[in-house]
Enzyme design. Sequence first.
Site, PDB file in Angstrom:
ATOM      1  N   CYS A 131      14.509  -3.871 -22.042  1.00  0.00           N
ATOM      2  CA  CYS A 131      15.617  -4.665 -21.506  1.00  0.00           C
ATOM      3  C   CYS A 131      15.722  -6.054 -22.130  1.00  0.00           C
ATOM      4  O   CYS A 131      16.761  -6.712 -21.989  1.00  0.00           O
ATOM      5  CB  CYS A 131      15.468  -4.790 -19.994  1.00  0.00           C
ATOM      6  N   HIS A 270      19.412 -10.990 -17.555  1.00  0.00           N
ATOM      7  CA  HIS A 270      19.218  -9.542 -17.495  1.00  0.00           C
ATOM      8  C   HIS A 270      19.597  -9.061 -16.104  1.00  0.00           C
ATOM      9  O   HIS A 270      19.089  -9.554 -15.092  1.00  0.00           O
ATOM     10  CB  HIS A 270      17.765  -9.217 -17.818  1.00  0.00           C
ATOM     11  N   ASN A 300      21.270  -1.537 -13.328  1.00  0.00           N
ATOM     12  CA  ASN A 300      20.466  -2.098 -14.415  1.00  0.00           C
ATOM     13  C   ASN A 300      20.813  -1.333 -15.689  1.00  0.00           C
ATOM     14  O   ASN A 300      20.416  -0.178 -15.857  1.00  0.00           O
ATOM     15  CB  ASN A 300      18.975  -1.959 -14.081  1.00  0.00           C
TER      16      ASN A 300
END
Length: 344
Positions: A131, A270, A300
Amino acid sequence: MTVTAEQPLFHHTGAGLPVPFAVAGTGLHLPPAVVTNQDLTRTLDTSDAWITSRTGIRERRRLAPHLATSDMCVAAAGPALEAAGVAPALLDAVVVATYTGDQPLPSTALIVKDALGAHSALALDVTQAACASGIQAVLIAAHLLQNPSITTVLLVAADCASRVTDPTDRTTGVFFGDAAAAVVLTRADTSGAGLLSYDLGSQLSYGVQIPAGGSRRPATAGTVAAGEHYLRMDGRAVWNAATTRLPESITNAARRAGVPVDGIRYFFLHQANLNILNETTDALGVPRERAPVTVDLLGNTGSAGLFTALHATVTEGALAPGDTYVLSGIGAGFQWGSLCLRHG
């Protein structure tokens, strides 16, 4: 979970990179299939209230089975190139940030470059920070643009986590969505635009991992049967790392740029979990609305997450020339980083 000693932070200090650059265009691709929390309750031992309270996520997207990550990349790249007024043939580099590439070989960036017709471009894949790969990809692109022969870089961050998450695992099953976001970076005439500073760090942990499929544990019938090709995540370890490292890293990057934290216009973080975003902005002492949110409707989306937030802000016309902003993320490993930039 195995953890080794923390590695020292790497950072750039001073007036920034000498060659200014700017975000010339952004693009986004969302698969049309929407999976709501209510949909998940049919197969997982969970509830809409539980998911929403712990993650802030209400729905996420799923890529169609016949498509792959590169298809999302190409779909996101098109509008970004159009917004920037750049033809694919003029690209000097195509950088793809993803931990869910089409296949181990060949390069996903090369597949994207070929599909776009960017035949003169360097193809680069940034993968192992998961990520946080998008943070590393921007840093690489920023340094590529210091080369006089490179003027235009396409960066695409995309992840198709639905292909690496166990559909029966509540821990990972509720979090992830599929998406791609693209950014065209070009040299700019504006003095002081571009990268002002950066802060990177790491601490080896297996709290988030895909155990099998590499050289240590090649794929076998046994690893497949044991589900060892699925993502495994220690939620508490992620929470502790993210809520500690993100505020620290952002503070360090702002200090090195000579910019007060409360003078930063936007924090593109993020999009892991709404509670992590709120915890980070609260720790920084800045209003929550300065950290745009997409995790509620997208989940996500891995390396794409912070760029989905950037895209939403750019398309609204809310990021003005001269604004200082931060890109910050953390990924498996753990690896984390923050970039402090000025919009040109």
